[in-house]
Design a protein around this motif. Structure first.
Motif, PDB file in Angstrom:
ATOM      1  N   SER A  60     -56.576  33.597 -31.006  1.00 36.54           N
ATOM      2  CA  SER A  60     -56.131  32.627 -29.550  1.00 36.54           C
ATOM      3  C   SER A  60     -57.372  33.539 -28.618  1.00 36.54           C
ATOM      4  O   SER A  60     -57.261  34.594 -27.852  1.00 36.54           O
ATOM      5  CB  SER A  60     -54.996  32.385 -28.742  1.00 36.54           C
ATOM      6  OG  SER A  60     -55.292  31.564 -28.192  1.00 36.54           O
ATOM      7  N   LEU A  61     -58.168  32.818 -28.412  1.00 35.38           N
ATOM      8  CA  LEU A  61     -59.298  33.158 -27.411  1.00 35.38           C
ATOM      9  C   LEU A  61     -58.773  32.472 -25.957  1.00 35.38           C
ATOM     10  O   LEU A  61     -58.330  32.031 -25.700  1.00 35.38           O
ATOM     11  CB  LEU A  61     -60.273  32.077 -27.677  1.00 35.38           C
ATOM     12  CG  LEU A  61     -61.365  33.094 -29.057  1.00 35.38           C
ATOM     13  CD1 LEU A  61     -62.518  32.057 -28.794  1.00 35.38           C
ATOM     14  CD2 LEU A  61     -61.452  34.539 -29.083  1.00 35.38           C
ATOM     15  N   THR A  62     -59.035  33.567 -24.839  1.00 37.92           N
ATOM     16  CA  THR A  62     -59.244  32.728 -23.301  1.00 37.92           C
ATOM     17  C   THR A  62     -60.567  32.170 -22.872  1.00 37.92           C
ATOM     18  O   THR A  62     -61.574  31.986 -23.537  1.00 37.92           O
ATOM     19  CB  THR A  62     -58.572  34.165 -22.336  1.00 37.92           C
ATOM     20  OG1 THR A  62     -59.529  34.924 -22.101  1.00 37.92           O
ATOM     21  CG2 THR A  62     -57.891  35.318 -23.449  1.00 37.92           C
ATOM     22  N   ASP A  63     -59.715  31.506 -21.502  1.00 40.70           N
ATOM     23  CA  ASP A  63     -60.890  30.679 -20.993  1.00 40.70           C
ATOM     24  C   ASP A  63     -61.973  31.585 -20.637  1.00 40.70           C
ATOM     25  O   ASP A  63     -63.271  31.085 -20.917  1.00 40.70           O
ATOM     26  CB  ASP A  63     -60.601  30.320 -20.789  1.00 40.70           C
ATOM     27  CG  ASP A  63     -61.556  29.037 -19.482  1.00 40.70           C
ATOM     28  OD1 ASP A  63     -62.142  28.619 -20.121  1.00 40.70           O
ATOM     29  OD2 ASP A  63     -61.641  29.541 -18.423  1.00 40.70           O
ATOM     30  N   VAL A  64     -61.780  32.783 -20.375  1.00 43.11           N
ATOM     31  CA  VAL A  64     -62.709  33.712 -20.130  1.00 43.11           C
ATOM     32  C   VAL A  64     -63.765  34.011 -20.869  1.00 43.11           C
ATOM     33  O   VAL A  64     -65.122  34.608 -20.888  1.00 43.11           O
ATOM     34  CB  VAL A  64     -62.606  34.974 -19.451  1.00 43.11           C
ATOM     35  CG1 VAL A  64     -62.885  36.456 -19.072  1.00 43.11           C
ATOM     36  CG2 VAL A  64     -61.602  34.689 -17.731  1.00 43.11           C
ATOM     37  N   GLU A  65     -62.793  34.673 -22.226  1.00 42.76           N
ATOM     38  CA  GLU A  65     -62.963  35.075 -23.125  1.00 42.76           C
ATOM     39  C   GLU A  65     -64.871  33.705 -24.030  1.00 42.76           C
ATOM     40  O   GLU A  65     -65.749  34.474 -24.473  1.00 42.76           O
ATOM     41  CB  GLU A  65     -62.650  35.561 -24.864  1.00 42.76           C
ATOM     42  CG  GLU A  65     -61.917  36.944 -24.481  1.00 42.76           C
ATOM     43  CD  GLU A  65     -60.783  36.512 -25.357  1.00 42.76           C
ATOM     44  OE1 GLU A  65     -60.261  38.072 -25.633  1.00 42.76           O
ATOM     45  OE2 GLU A  65     -60.092  35.784 -25.457  1.00 42.76           O
ATOM     46  N   VAL A  66     -64.220  32.565 -23.933  1.00 42.03           N
ATOM     47  CA  VAL A  66     -64.981  31.625 -23.829  1.00 42.03           C
ATOM     48  C   VAL A  66     -65.992  31.441 -22.891  1.00 42.03           C
ATOM     49  O   VAL A  66     -67.326  31.550 -23.872  1.00 42.03           O
ATOM     50  CB  VAL A  66     -63.863  30.468 -24.942  1.00 42.03           C
ATOM     51  CG1 VAL A  66     -65.440  29.284 -24.766  1.00 42.03           C
ATOM     52  CG2 VAL A  66     -63.473  29.995 -25.563  1.00 42.03           C
ATOM     53  N   GLY A  67     -66.223  31.685 -22.484  1.00 39.25           N
ATOM     54  CA  GLY A  67     -66.951  31.927 -20.728  1.00 39.25           C
ATOM     55  C   GLY A  67     -68.089  32.870 -21.023  1.00 39.25           C
ATOM     56  O   GLY A  67     -69.378  32.560 -21.236  1.00 39.25           O
ATOM     57  N   ARG A  68     -68.021  33.853 -22.230  1.00 33.20           N
ATOM     58  CA  ARG A  68     -68.676  34.911 -21.801  1.00 33.20           C
ATOM     59  C   ARG A  68     -69.649  34.833 -24.017  1.00 33.20           C
ATOM     60  O   ARG A  68     -69.926  35.434 -23.526  1.00 33.20           O
ATOM     61  CB  ARG A  68     -67.895  36.323 -22.324  1.00 33.20           C
ATOM     62  CG  ARG A  68     -67.826  36.262 -20.384  1.00 33.20           C
ATOM     63  CD  ARG A  68     -67.018  37.990 -20.616  1.00 33.20           C
ATOM     64  NE  ARG A  68     -66.532  38.157 -19.072  1.00 33.20           N
ATOM     65  CZ  ARG A  68     -66.055  38.475 -18.455  1.00 33.20           C
ATOM     66  NH1 ARG A  68     -64.750  39.960 -19.056  1.00 33.20           N
ATOM     67  NH2 ARG A  68     -64.747  39.001 -17.356  1.00 33.20           N
ATOM     68  N   MET A  69     -69.044  34.025 -24.220  1.00 32.71           N
ATOM     69  CA  MET A  69     -70.023  33.861 -26.004  1.00 32.71           C
ATOM     70  C   MET A  69     -71.526  33.475 -25.829  1.00 32.71           C
ATOM     71  O   MET A  69     -71.408  32.800 -24.875  1.00 32.71           O
ATOM     72  CB  MET A  69     -68.812  32.826 -26.182  1.00 32.71           C
ATOM     73  CG  MET A  69     -67.471  33.084 -26.974  1.00 32.71           C
ATOM     74  SD  MET A  69     -67.206  31.212 -27.402  1.00 32.71           S
ATOM     75  CE  MET A  69     -67.715  31.783 -29.410  1.00 32.71           C
ATOM     76  N   ASP A  70     -72.135  34.525 -26.743  1.00 35.86           N
ATOM     77  CA  ASP A  70     -73.268  34.465 -26.640  1.00 35.86           C
ATOM     78  C   ASP A  70     -73.217  32.740 -27.430  1.00 35.86           C
ATOM     79  O   ASP A  70     -72.598  32.058 -27.923  1.00 35.86           O
ATOM     80  CB  ASP A  70     -73.384  35.191 -28.051  1.00 35.86           C
ATOM     81  CG  ASP A  70     -75.221  34.912 -27.985  1.00 35.86           C
ATOM     82  OD1 ASP A  70     -75.209  33.825 -29.076  1.00 35.86           O
ATOM     83  OD2 ASP A  70     -75.937  35.730 -27.856  1.00 35.86           O
ATOM     84  N   PRO A  71     -74.939  32.010 -26.448  1.00 35.47           N
ATOM     85  CA  PRO A  71     -74.837  30.969 -26.151  1.00 35.47           C
ATOM     86  C   PRO A  71     -74.565  30.510 -28.420  1.00 35.47           C
ATOM     87  O   PRO A  71     -74.327  28.825 -28.346  1.00 35.47           O
ATOM     88  CB  PRO A  71     -75.973  30.454 -26.350  1.00 35.47           C
ATOM     89  CG  PRO A  71     -76.416  31.367 -25.106  1.00 35.47           C
ATOM     90  CD  PRO A  71     -75.490  32.488 -25.111  1.00 35.47           C
TER      91      PRO A  71
END
Length: 115
Positions: free
Chosen positions: A78-89
């Protein structure tokens, strides 16, 4: 005839429902979590309750804000919102394509695979 007696029929069989409901995403850029790296995530087809507060058209269009709401609800680990926000495009795009495909009917998904 999809029976064990007919191996040709087995080879032509469609993916199982479990395969249709899960997609593994190999990340180009690992997500850092503490001392470890997440190199792949599994996304599962969301149920209606997991789509609460999200505009389905925005999700189908892979809107970043919509994906940031839904991905933590359907990812393993389970990813966090912050982790999703930092993902490579490029990784976010892969996830968006997977989520958008989950919104299609089985018939439409099959037609897109055959095209």
């Amino acid at each position: 005839m999809d029976t064990p007696e007919h191996p040709k029929a087995e080879a032509q069989a469609q993916p199982t429902t479990a395969d249709d409901n899960n997609q593994v995403i190999e990340l180009d850029e690992p997500i850092k979590r503490g001392n470890s790296d997440i190199t792949s995530i599994t996304l599962r087809k969301p149920v209606s309750g997991e789509l609460r507060g999200v505009n389905l058209m925005e999700l189908a269009q892979m809107d970043v804000q919509a994906l940031r709401k839904v991905l933590p609800r359907i990812s393993t680990p389970s990813l966090t919102d912050v982790e999703v926000g930092r993902m490579d495009p490029a990784d976010l795009m892969q996830c968006g394509v997977a989520v958008a495909s989950f919104l299609l009917t089985k018939k439409a998904r099959q037609a897109s695979l055959e095209a």
